[in-house]
Every structure is written in C-alpha cells, then in structure tokens.
Design an enzyme around this catalytic site. Structure first.
Site, short mmCIF file in Angstrom:
data_model
loop_
_atom_site.label_atom_id
_atom_site.label_comp_id
_atom_site.label_asym_id
_atom_site.label_seq_id
_atom_site.Cartn_x
_atom_site.Cartn_y
_atom_site.Cartn_z
N LYS A 119 0.80 -1.22 0.00
CA LYS A 119 0.00 0.00 0.00
C LYS A 119 0.83 1.27 0.00
O LYS A 119 0.48 2.25 -0.66
CB LYS A 119 -0.91 0.02 1.24
CG LYS A 119 -2.09 -0.91 1.18
CD LYS A 119 -3.01 -0.65 2.38
CE LYS A 119 -4.41 -1.19 2.20
NZ LYS A 119 -4.52 -2.59 1.86
N GLU A 203 -3.49 7.06 8.06
CA GLU A 203 -4.31 7.90 7.19
C GLU A 203 -5.35 8.65 8.00
O GLU A 203 -5.79 8.17 9.05
CB GLU A 203 -5.07 7.02 6.17
CG GLU A 203 -4.22 6.51 5.06
CD GLU A 203 -5.01 5.71 4.03
OE1 GLU A 203 -6.23 5.48 4.23
OE2 GLU A 203 -4.40 5.33 3.02
N HIS A 238 -15.87 -6.44 5.34
CA HIS A 238 -14.97 -6.38 4.19
C HIS A 238 -15.27 -7.43 3.14
O HIS A 238 -14.46 -7.69 2.25
CB HIS A 238 -13.51 -6.44 4.63
CG HIS A 238 -13.18 -5.37 5.63
ND1 HIS A 238 -13.15 -4.04 5.29
CD2 HIS A 238 -12.94 -5.43 6.96
CE1 HIS A 238 -12.88 -3.32 6.37
NE2 HIS A 238 -12.76 -4.13 7.40
N ARG A 300 -6.32 -7.80 -11.47
CA ARG A 300 -6.98 -9.03 -11.93
C ARG A 300 -8.39 -8.69 -12.38
O ARG A 300 -8.85 -7.57 -12.21
CB ARG A 300 -7.07 -10.01 -10.77
CG ARG A 300 -7.86 -9.42 -9.61
CD ARG A 300 -8.33 -10.38 -8.57
NE ARG A 300 -9.30 -9.77 -7.68
CZ ARG A 300 -9.02 -9.06 -6.60
NH1 ARG A 300 -7.78 -8.84 -6.27
NH2 ARG A 300 -9.98 -8.53 -5.86
C1 MV4 Z 1 -10.50 3.57 4.87
C2 MV4 Z 1 -11.70 3.89 5.54
C3 MV4 Z 1 -11.80 5.14 6.09
N1 MV4 Z 1 -10.76 6.01 6.01
N2 MV4 Z 1 -9.50 4.47 4.81
C4 MV4 Z 1 -11.35 -1.07 4.26
C5 MV4 Z 1 -10.59 -2.08 3.44
C6 MV4 Z 1 -9.64 -1.30 2.59
N3 MV4 Z 1 -9.74 -1.69 1.21
C7 MV4 Z 1 -9.99 0.13 2.80
N4 MV4 Z 1 -10.95 0.22 3.84
C8 MV4 Z 1 -11.26 1.42 4.40
N5 MV4 Z 1 -10.30 2.37 4.31
C9 MV4 Z 1 -9.65 5.65 5.37
N6 MV4 Z 1 -8.64 6.51 5.34
C10 MV4 Z 1 -12.70 2.94 5.60
C11 MV4 Z 1 -12.49 1.69 5.03
C12 MV4 Z 1 -13.58 0.77 5.13
C13 MV4 Z 1 -14.26 0.32 4.00
C14 MV4 Z 1 -13.88 0.71 2.71
C15 MV4 Z 1 -14.55 0.25 1.61
C16 MV4 Z 1 -15.63 -0.60 1.78
C17 MV4 Z 1 -16.01 -1.01 3.03
C18 MV4 Z 1 -15.34 -0.56 4.14
C19 MV4 Z 1 -15.73 -0.97 5.43
C20 MV4 Z 1 -15.04 -0.52 6.52
C21 MV4 Z 1 -13.97 0.34 6.37
#
Ligand code: MV4
Length: 674
Positions: A119, A203, A238, A300
C-alpha cells in the site's frame, strides 16, 4: 476468425473458471481445466475440453501449486493461462514463471503486480502520478513516537493500515491519542501474523466513505480506457455483498474525473490487461463534488465484473484474452457508453442467524432464476453438488439489468424470489431484505449501510404459518403415496390394492400426528385424519380440509387447502422437511418420539465446532453465568472469524478448548447447562 490462442489453461475453479471457459469456447479457443480431489465432478471440469487432476482438496496442495500448474500447461501445450481471481491471480512470481516458460499469463506483468502489492509503495507512485491519495503518513519511520506524532499532525480520528494489508486485516481506527499506542501494537501484531510484515501507514479516517471502483483496461503500449465505475459500498466485514454499476448519484463530471485518474494510475505503472482502481469517496457532504482518494489497484478480473459487462455490452474476458495476445484494445474511450443499470448480489452458503458462519452441505435443491432477458447467473455448481469447507462458499452471483436502477432492482427482487435453494443455509433471505430496504432503494449507499441496518436486515425467525405446516405434512404424505405407488408398480399382483388408483391411502393409521420444531424453536403439531376427499389437518385447533391434487417433478406438489390451490416444493428427509413456497424456504425439524429437542447427541447445551478451525479467543471460563446470545469463543475457519454464542441462558462448563487449538468439525468445545 483467426484464433488468438489455440488453447488456454484456467488455473481456477468454481464460477470464475466456468465464466472464462464460456468466453474461450465462444472465441474458438480450447480449454484445459485443473481440479482437486474435491472437484473431480465439478462443473468447470465438465465444461472444459480437457481436465487434469492437480492434487488434494486443500488449495495449498492444488490450486495454489504454481509448479504443478505450469508443468501441466507445458505438457498439454497450452498457449496461455487465465488465473481468474484469488489463488494465483495476483502472484507476481507465478506471472514471472509463466513468462519464463513462454506461456502467456492473462494479466499484467509481474512488475505491475509487485508495484501495487504494498500500500505505501502504491500510494507513493500514485501521488507522483497526480492521483489523489488519502492524506496521511507513509511510514518510513516506524517508531511509535514518530507514528504517534504523525497521527497528531494528521488529526484524529486516524486509520492505521498494514502496508501489506487486505480485507481489513491489520487495520485499526483510532479516535484519540491516548488509544494510539495500544492500537498500533494490535495492528502490527495482526499484520505480522497475517502477512509476515508489520509495517503500517497512517491515514486520515474518512467518516462516511463509499467504495467506488473503476474498471480499466490498458494495452501496455500507452493506450488505456475506463469502462466506468462500480459501487461496492454494501459490504459486511470487508466482504462485498451487493455491487452495482453505475454508482447511484454519480455525475458525468465526477465519473470522468475518476475514470481519468484510474487510467493515469494504470499508465503510470505501464499496466496491461484488466485492472480495477479502488477509490474511497468521502460522501460526508454528498456525492456531488465529493473528494475521492486512491485506495488500491486490483491487478486481476474481479468477482463483480459482470455488472460492468451488463452496462457496457462488452465481454471483459474476451478483452483480456485479446490484450494478452497482443491485440490493441477493442474500443476507444469515445466508443464506450453506459446502457442502463446492473446490480449483482453474491449468494453465499452461510448462515445469517449464526453470525454468517460459512455453511457446508449439499444443494438438495438449487434452482437459480430462469429469466434470461434481464437476469444473468454466474455459478460453478449445480443441483446436488456440495459446498465444502475447502474453498470460498460462494454459490452464485445473480446479476440483473434494467433501463434504470429502479428497474434493475425490481428484476433483482423478482430473481431472488424465484431462486429455490435447500440443503444448506444461505444468505438468500438476507439479500432479499437488503434489496427490499427503502434506504437501499433510495440509492443512499455507504459502507456503514449493513452495520447500521443490521437489525432490520436480520429479521427474527417467525413462527411457521399454518399453510407452511400443512404443506410440510402434505409433502410427507405425498412422498409416502409415491413410495406406495412404486411398490404397486413393482408388484405383479393385478388385484393388489396398490393398483387401485382411486384414492388409496398408504400406510396411514386412521389418525396420526406429525410434529415439528419451527424456526423459532417452537414445537408444532399437525393432526392428520383421512377423509373421503383426502386429508383433514388440524393445527392449533384449526381444521383444514386438504388434498394432494398432483405430484409433479422432484418434490413439487399441487395441493388444495381449504379450497385454495397451493403449489410448493417439499423436500422430505427423516430429520427435516423443507418447504419451498412463495419465494421462501422454511425448514422444519421433524420430531419423532425418540427425539427430544433439548437433548442432542452431545448432551444438553453442547457447543460444537461448526467446521474445522482454529480457536482464536475464549471469552468465558468454567462456572461463568451467560445469557442467551452472549459470545463464548472466537473461531477462525475458512479464513474468517466466527463468534460462537450461547444458545440459551446458563452456566459454562466443560470448557475444553484452548486459544490456538485446531479443532475438528463437530468437536464439543464447551457446555452451557442450567
Ligand atoms: C478507509 C476507511 C476510512 N478512512 N480508509 C477497508 C478495506 C480497505 N480496502 C480500505 N478500507 C477502508 N479504508 C480511510 N482513510 C474505511 C475503510 C472501510 C471500507 C472501505 C470500503 C468498503 C467497506 C469498508 C468498510 C469498513 C472500512
């Protein structure tokens, strides 16, 4: 048509293997499937031109064995390998090994996969390319003091993320400085355990995010296009549950900005093939003009690619194969347009009433929706196949298309109500609730939707209706009549009473009871009396005159109950009856005299491991008093965490498991007694 490749190998299983085979076949390309012991009779093996066994059921000994798969590819002279998703699809070493062996890897280069693998590195590259990233700290200095100072500078709340992370592992939200040190420790411990890399980045925490991802394609020679966006905000821990395209409420201006940012992201790493650029959109102040940030790039084809195919009219697997073979992109950006709206739901073998624990078992009945004008079903299983513990428990993806979102939703509700499934627990009732929810219908989707509405989406089990109990009983009687009829057919005595087709009643005492336990745990009784017309059923003092009018295929019967006609499928076995009726499946446990609901084989109140797994945490001790629903222990199985809860109030005893134990399916872990 000239053939791009003579033959490709599909290094995958299940629905995605079937999906790839379908397009390869349509393009005149030969297909080779690989399969594990568990998949010897799987659909993907049946669909492929050739199939080769690769090993035992566990993926680590079969679908993840790069060497075995490459050996087969060489031996069978395949030109290219399609990795699907999961398994080896984002394994840079495998992509490299294919290239070294002179076999085309249908995907990006090993270098592209590596660049997006971590990341912090990906964020650094994206910043340089002018793609917006969430404000934060990329973590060159991993000392607690420095990270904590960075968090203060960013401003709370912050999110700590493992640089090697995925699926929410190694992620911690921190609301204030006093919690920072403990959260950092936890995130690092989890990351070290899961990924063997404890580096984290920090972040700014986005309070109300939407997950919007852009489908891109690039040819590795400077051309890239985007096939619009998908909204995947509806997730549970997730795990994506519902995906749609386009994103509700998306303006053409924002679509273009995000699309161009996604193509820039791909171009900056010299990408080729299909990719998805995931953004998080901060919708605190709505979607119009909302800030969006690069999250990660998935190198992918994704599970949810069908919604993009439905709105673009393009076959993304065909695009992948063409681009991998060195052809230019099939279309330019200006040739692409959105047509209508598509929604996908993931039908999983899992039990919403048991904290979505993956379910295993046989699909005694599996009838996906039939409509082909507005509905697409991507599946890798058929009726009577089983879902094992070895792989992802997804049964099917159901995708519907409509002129607009409302129409697509309408078709989805219809498709789900037509879906018949029995034999194991599924999330079908949960999906129906999500689709029917007014807030989902309004397009107000953010990542908090499922947690926010958890109660409404998981309705309490209702008592079985009288009609349901009557249908179950008529199903049992119909099965009995069928057996008697078969016996008659086998008998060569022309005067046998079984040969009298007019109203015989098989094996039925003049009066008997069928007893059940319904979904609420209540015992229910149906008293049966034979009448001239058929049967009289008595349920809770209420009388119903009933007839079985017709025995149709495989458990389907037509009945008349109190003058009304009901058609239903009733699956009967000695332990239970499943009633598939009016878009619902209701399971009734059968009670016989020797079966006491309070006493199962392991003794009263035994909590058993629902599947093989590892004990992650134990939340109670012997002698504790617990309430119904209270968490007892946490099990890791099929790569997910599951909390086992008390089935009733009582006292904890016989706690035999220890943290870290590997337990087998059915092992008694703890007992709850009075
Ligand atoms: C975040 C966020 C809030 N703020 N980043 C969860 C898995 C990863 N792919 C990124 N994720 C998140 N990153 C910041 N700075 C909240 C999430 C997140 C989330 C993102 C997309 C879809 C569902 C989610 C569920 C919980 C948290």
């Amino acid at each position: 048509m000239t053939r791009l490749f003579n033959k490709i190998l599909i290094a995958n299983r299940g629905e995605i293997a079937c999906r790839v085979i379908r397009t390869a076949r349509a393009m005149g390309i030969g297909t080779v499937a690989v399969y594990s012991d568990a998949d010897a009779h799987a659909l993907h093996v049946e669909l492929a031109d050739e199939a080769v066994h690769i090993g035992p059921a566990p993926a680590a000994q079969s679908y993840l064995c790069a060497d075995k798969i490459l050996d087969i590819a060489k031996r069978l002279h395949v030109d290219a390998i399609h990795p699907g998703y999961g398994f080896l699809s984002e394994n840079a070493d495998f992509a490299q090994a294919c290239e070294d062996a002179g076999i085309v890897f249908i995907g990006p280069t090993a270098d592209s996969i590596r660049k997006m693998g971590l990341k912090d590195e990906a964020k650094r590259l994206m910043s340089l390319a002018g793609v917006p990233v969430v404000p934060g700290y990329l973590g060159a200095d991993q000392s607690e003091a420095h990270l904590s100072a960075q968090a203060r500078e960013i401003g709370y709340p912050v999110l700590i993320k493992a640089v090697a992370g995925g699926g929410g592992k190694g992620m911690r939200r921190v609301d204030n400085e006093k919690d920072f040190a403990a959260s950092l420790k936890g995130a690092k411990r989890e990351a070290a355990g899961a990924f063997g890399n404890d580096h984290v980045l920090i972040e700014k925490y986005i309070q109300k995010p939407r997950h919007i991802e852009v489908q891109v394609f690039a040819d590795g020679r400077g051309h890239g296009v985007y096939l619009f966006e998908r909204d995947c905000s509806l997730q549970r821990r997730h795990q994506k549950v519902v995906e749609e395209a386009p994103a509700p409420g998306m303006s053409p201006a924002l679509r273009r900005k995000m699309g161009e940012a996604a193509v820039a992201a791909a171009q900056t790493i010299g990408y080729h093939g299909a990719g998805t650029v995931e953004f998080i959109v901060d919708v605190e102040h709505g979607l119009d003009g909302a800030p969006f940030y690069f999250m990660e790039m998935n190198t992918r084809l994704q599970v949810e690619h069908p919604v993009t195919e439905m709105i673009s009219g393009e076959d993304l697997v065909e695009w992948q194969i063409r681009v991998a073979a060195g052809e230019p992109l099939p279309l330019d950006q200006g040739d692409l347009a959105i047509d209508g709206h598509a929604i996908e739901v993931r039908l999983y073998a899992e039990d919403p009433s048991r904290d979505f624990l993956p379910a295993t078992g046989t699909l005694n009945r599996y009838r996906p929706p039939m409509d082909e004008d507005f509905t697409r079903v991507d599946t890798g299983v058929r009726e009577h196949d089983s879902i094992s513990v070895h792989y992802d428990p997804m049964i099917a993806k159901i995708i519907t298309w409509g002129e607009d979102r409302e129409a697509a939703l309408h078709h989805m509700a219809q498709a789900l109500s037509e879906t018949e499934i029995a034999g194991l627990a599924t999330n079908l009732p949960f999906l129906k609730q999500v689709i029917a929810h007014p807030e989902f219908a309004s397009g107000n989707v953010d990542t908090g939707f499922i947690p926010r509405h958890a109660d409404a989406l998981l309705p309490e089990a209702a008592p079985a209706s009288d009609i349901c109990l009557a249908l179950a009983t008529l199903g049992i009687l119909a099965a009995r009549e069928d057996r008697a009829f078969d016996e008659a057919a086998r008998s060569n005595d022309p005067f046998s009473p079984w040969h009298d087709p007019s109203g015989w009643q098989a094996n039925l005492a003049s009066c008997e009871c069928q007893d059940y336990i319904d979904g609420t745990g209540a015992s229910r009784s149906v008293k049966i009396t034979i009448t001239d017309q058929g049967y009289r059923l008595e349920i809770d003092g209420q009388r119903y005159d009933a007839q079985i009018r017709a025995h149709m295929e495989e458990g389907k019967i037509e009945t008349e109950i109190s003058g009304q006609i009901y058609r239903a499928t009733i699956l009967v076995n000695p332990e239970q009856v499943q009633v598939i009726f009016a878009g619902n499946t209701e399971s009734l446990k059968r009670l016989s005299a020797k079966f006491d609901p309070e006493e199962d084989a392991d003794g009263p109140g035994a909590i058993t491991a629902p599947m093989p797994g590892k004990v992650l945490d134990i939340l109670v001790s012997d002698g504790d008093t617990v309430e119904k629903g209270q968490a007892l222990l946490v099990l890791e199985a099929m790569k997910m965490e599951h909390t086992l809860t008390a089935p009733r109030d009582g006292t904890v005893s016989n706690l035999s498991a220890k943290t870290g134990d590997q337990v087998s399916d059915g092992a008694v872990l703890v007992t709850i007694s009075d």
